[in-house]
Scaffold this active site. Structure first.
Site, PDB file in Angstrom:
ATOM      1  N   SER A   1       0.798  -1.225   0.000  1.00  0.00           N
ATOM      2  CA  SER A   1       0.000   0.000   0.000  1.00  0.00           C
ATOM      3  C   SER A   1       0.830   1.275   0.000  1.00  0.00           C
ATOM      4  O   SER A   1       0.302   2.352  -0.270  1.00  0.00           O
ATOM      5  CB  SER A   1      -0.937   0.020   1.212  1.00  0.00           C
ATOM      6  OG  SER A   1      -0.211   0.159   2.422  1.00  0.00           O
TER       7      SER A   1
ATOM      8  N   LYS B   1       0.835   4.547   6.767  1.00  0.00           N
ATOM      9  CA  LYS B   1       0.256   5.388   5.723  1.00  0.00           C
ATOM     10  C   LYS B   1       0.876   6.776   5.807  1.00  0.00           C
ATOM     11  O   LYS B   1       1.677   7.070   6.691  1.00  0.00           O
ATOM     12  CB  LYS B   1      -1.268   5.512   5.894  1.00  0.00           C
ATOM     13  CG  LYS B   1      -2.032   4.205   5.992  1.00  0.00           C
ATOM     14  CD  LYS B   1      -2.055   3.419   4.704  1.00  0.00           C
ATOM     15  CE  LYS B   1      -2.858   2.134   4.857  1.00  0.00           C
ATOM     16  NZ  LYS B   1      -2.754   1.273   3.648  1.00  0.00           N
TER      17      LYS B   1
END
Length: 216
Positions: free
Chosen positions: A37, A106
């Site tokens: 990701s 993230k």
């Protein structure tokens, strides 16, 4: 004499383990990257070091790459293999990276008070009405295939993965605190990729990306 040597080695080992635990608890912790990701900034299998001084003595900034505990349900479909007992012990004292099986990594896009939306006329994510150009995006990815507009509440941040097309980030959890991540759940800011050695690099904040974003 042999007993004295064994006792000295045991003392050194205890001190070393104690120092490692203190460093891991208050300063730096290593984490294993379990998914794509954050490509190409971070690849699956990379190991990063996370500074626990942010948030804390140092403030979070837009663009920081952060590790945080699952805010609740983000990893419900995770297939990460559970760590063995030996790995858990070594990870607890900070001698090996954490498996990240209950953590995510993230990039912070929105800080408390920010209005984060997508997309403007050029297809960009906007922060407080200003479109941002994101050089860290995975090649070929759109800034977002989902439209959204959120206001980040106090004590929270809004996060996105760099590989947007495969990242289950704040956009995909509107039913869980509207996709917000509590600042209290943030372990720290990832500041260096240390393994494998051929990928050793500092994870610098792309400050120019957010330079024109006004305060909320």
């Amino acid at each position: 004499m042999l007993f004295g040597l064994i006792r000295e080695l045991a003392l050194v080992l205890v001190i070393a383990l104690g120092l490692s635990l203190l460093i891991k608890t208050f300063l730096v912790q290593a984490f294993f990257i379990p998914s794509p990701s954050m490509e190409n900034t971070l690849l699956t299998g990379d190991r990063v070091l996370v500074s626990k001084l942010t948030p804390g003595p140092f403030d979070l900034k837009r663009g920081d790459v952060v590790v945080f505990k699952d805010p609740g349900g983000w990893l419900s479909d995770s297939t990460t293999e559970p760590a063995g007992d030996v790995h858990k012990i070594l990870s607890f004292v900070g001698l090996v990276p954490s498996n990240s099986d209950d953590h995510l990594i993230k990039r912070v896009i929105g800080l408390p008070g920010d209005v984060v939306a997508c997309c403007d006329d050029q297809g960009r994510v906007t922060v407080n009405g200003v479109g941002i150009d994101e050089p860290y995006l995975y090649p070929g990815d759109e800034p977002s295939e989902k439209t959204f507009s959120v206001t980040v509440p106090a004590g929270h941040v809004w996060v996105l993965g760099d590989h947007r097309s495969v990242s289950q980030d704040s956009r995909y959890h509107p039913d869980i605190n509207n996709g917000m991540v509590p600042v209290d759940d943030i372990v720290g800011r990832a500041f260096v990729n240390v393994w494998p050695l051929n990928r050793f690099t500092l994870l610098r904040n792309p400050s120019s990306t957010f330079a024109n974003v006004p305060a909320p």
